[in-house]
Motif scaffolding. Structure first.
Motif, PDB file in Angstrom:
ATOM      1  N   LEU A  54       0.823  -1.201   0.000  1.00 53.25           N
ATOM      2  CA  LEU A  54       0.000   0.000   0.000  1.00 53.25           C
ATOM      3  C   LEU A  54       0.861   1.258   0.000  1.00 53.25           C
ATOM      4  O   LEU A  54       0.559   2.240  -0.696  1.00 53.25           O
ATOM      5  CB  LEU A  54      -0.930  -0.004   1.216  1.00 53.25           C
ATOM      6  N   SER A  81      -7.411  -6.103  -6.976  1.00 53.16           N
ATOM      7  CA  SER A  81      -8.034  -5.099  -6.115  1.00 53.16           C
ATOM      8  C   SER A  81      -7.117  -3.889  -5.940  1.00 53.16           C
ATOM      9  O   SER A  81      -7.572  -2.738  -5.938  1.00 53.16           O
ATOM     10  CB  SER A  81      -8.377  -5.709  -4.753  1.00 53.16           C
ATOM     11  N   LEU A  82      -5.804  -4.134  -5.803  1.00 58.32           N
ATOM     12  CA  LEU A  82      -4.853  -3.034  -5.702  1.00 58.32           C
ATOM     13  C   LEU A  82      -4.763  -2.270  -7.020  1.00 58.32           C
ATOM     14  O   LEU A  82      -4.647  -1.040  -7.034  1.00 58.32           O
ATOM     15  CB  LEU A  82      -3.478  -3.551  -5.287  1.00 58.32           C
ATOM     16  N   ARG A 105      -7.585   0.037  -7.175  1.00 59.71           N
ATOM     17  CA  ARG A 105      -7.516   1.132  -6.204  1.00 59.71           C
ATOM     18  C   ARG A 105      -6.573   2.251  -6.652  1.00 59.71           C
ATOM     19  O   ARG A 105      -6.849   3.428  -6.421  1.00 59.71           O
ATOM     20  CB  ARG A 105      -7.057   0.587  -4.857  1.00 59.71           C
ATOM     21  N   TYR A 106      -5.463   1.892  -7.319  1.00 54.71           N
ATOM     22  CA  TYR A 106      -4.427   2.892  -7.591  1.00 54.71           C
ATOM     23  C   TYR A 106      -4.298   3.286  -9.060  1.00 54.71           C
ATOM     24  O   TYR A 106      -3.609   4.252  -9.372  1.00 54.71           O
ATOM     25  CB  TYR A 106      -3.073   2.382  -7.089  1.00 54.71           C
ATOM     26  N   ARG A 126     -18.233  -3.387  -5.514  1.00 50.46           N
ATOM     27  CA  ARG A 126     -17.809  -1.990  -5.502  1.00 50.46           C
ATOM     28  C   ARG A 126     -18.472  -1.278  -4.335  1.00 50.46           C
ATOM     29  O   ARG A 126     -19.692  -1.276  -4.216  1.00 50.46           O
ATOM     30  CB  ARG A 126     -18.123  -1.314  -6.827  1.00 50.46           C
ATOM     31  N   THR A 155     -14.298   1.917  -4.351  1.00 53.42           N
ATOM     32  CA  THR A 155     -13.295   0.869  -4.236  1.00 53.42           C
ATOM     33  C   THR A 155     -13.824  -0.442  -4.809  1.00 53.42           C
ATOM     34  O   THR A 155     -14.944  -0.860  -4.516  1.00 53.42           O
ATOM     35  CB  THR A 155     -12.896   0.645  -2.762  1.00 53.42           C
ATOM     36  N   THR A 156     -12.986  -1.089  -5.646  1.00 47.53           N
ATOM     37  CA  THR A 156     -13.350  -2.356  -6.263  1.00 47.53           C
ATOM     38  C   THR A 156     -12.615  -3.497  -5.568  1.00 47.53           C
ATOM     39  O   THR A 156     -11.404  -3.415  -5.346  1.00 47.53           O
ATOM     40  CB  THR A 156     -13.010  -2.369  -7.760  1.00 47.53           C
ATOM     41  N   THR A 157     -13.341  -4.555  -5.238  1.00 47.73           N
ATOM     42  CA  THR A 157     -12.755  -5.725  -4.600  1.00 47.73           C
ATOM     43  C   THR A 157     -13.079  -6.961  -5.423  1.00 47.73           C
ATOM     44  O   THR A 157     -14.226  -7.157  -5.840  1.00 47.73           O
ATOM     45  CB  THR A 157     -13.289  -5.916  -3.171  1.00 47.73           C
TER      46      THR A 157
END
Length: 266
Positions: A175, A200-201, A204-205, A244, A249-251
């Motif tokens: 992170l 997922s990361l 996020r970024y 979502r 945020t998407t998981t």
């Protein structure tokens, strides 16, 4: 300088083994992060090397300025960060980052106080301040990856290509490092392309996600458009739930293999 990286119909083979065939990316602009994702063996590392000019592909790879004109040689603007630094180096952490800083200064012979301060601040930012005098040979794989990132940060490239910069890091450092990469893209500004395994990361970024599959780009676009249950079934061969949150945020939660015969690692 505001730059863009353009890759069109990139093809590459190792001998008679094709890896990439007509892989194209939308224009990667300064201030943005593009995540390369895909199963093992789909050519993420190879594509990054082609974008960096380390391999000679078919197709077109170029850097353009804000007017769409060629900005010159790839090597003048593009910095490639491999997965790991060689463990056998006898140089210390501070020395290798300082060498990167001096290269950015076009090989200045004298080390200025500003350069020293810049290296010290960069090491502090990536969490290596206490290891500045330690030789690379005494570092773990994850720590060497942090050194590589420090070298990239201190040079402030116009285009930054990173090959799995979080592969040897624990969750906290993943992170932290992806946050620094996001910050570099915004403040340098830099056009960043990074290969990652954690979807997922990536969501996020990254501003956009490019999914490599079958030698080309299977899908590319904003994470919420690309990271779908259908894509995961087609490309990764897994059944997964994509959720979502209210903050966007998407998981991705994989439930199992959709086709057990595809379980072999390529």
């Amino acid at each position: 300088m505001v730059l863009s990286l353009v890759a069109e119909q990139v093809g590459f083979a190792y001998g008679r083994t094709p890896v990439l065939a007509g892989a194209s990316l939308p224009r990667v602009r300064s201030g943005t992060v593009t995540a390369l994702v895909g199963p093992n063996g789909t050519g993420k590392s190879t594509l990054l090397k082609c974008l960096a000019g380390l391999e000679t592909p078919t197709g077109s790879v170029r850097v353009e300025d804000s007017e769409g004109a060629s900005a010159g040689r790839l090597g003048d603007h593009v910095l490639y960060m491999p997965q790991d630094l060689p463990a056998s180096s006898s140089l210390g952490v501070f020395e290798v980052v300082l060498l990167a800083r001096q290269r950015q200064s076009r090989g200045a012979r004298r080390v200025s106080k500003e350069a020293v301060r810049d290296v010290e601040e960069t090491l502090r930012r990536v969490g290596l301040g206490a290891l500045a005098m330690r030789p690379l040979s005494a570092l773990s794989g994850g720590q060497r990856q942090l050194v590589s990132l420090a070298q990239a940060l201190v040079r402030r490239p116009g285009v930054l290509l990173l090959d799995e910069p979080t592969s040897n890091l624990d969750l906290r450092n993943q992170l932290h490092i992806l946050g620094l990469i996001r910050e570099l893209a915004t403040t340098a500004p830099a056009a960043v392309v990074v290969s990652v395994h954690d979807l997922s990361l990536a969501a996020r970024y990254a501003d956009q996600v490019a999914v490599l599959h079958g030698g080309g780009v299977h899908a590319v676009g904003p994470p919420e458009d690309v990271l779908t249950e259908e894509m995961l079934r087609e490309v990764y061969g897994v059944e997964a739930t994509v959720s979502r949150a209210a903050d966007g945020t998407t998981t991705v939660d994989a439930r199992g293999l959709s086709d057990p015969s595809r379980a072999a690692i390529g």
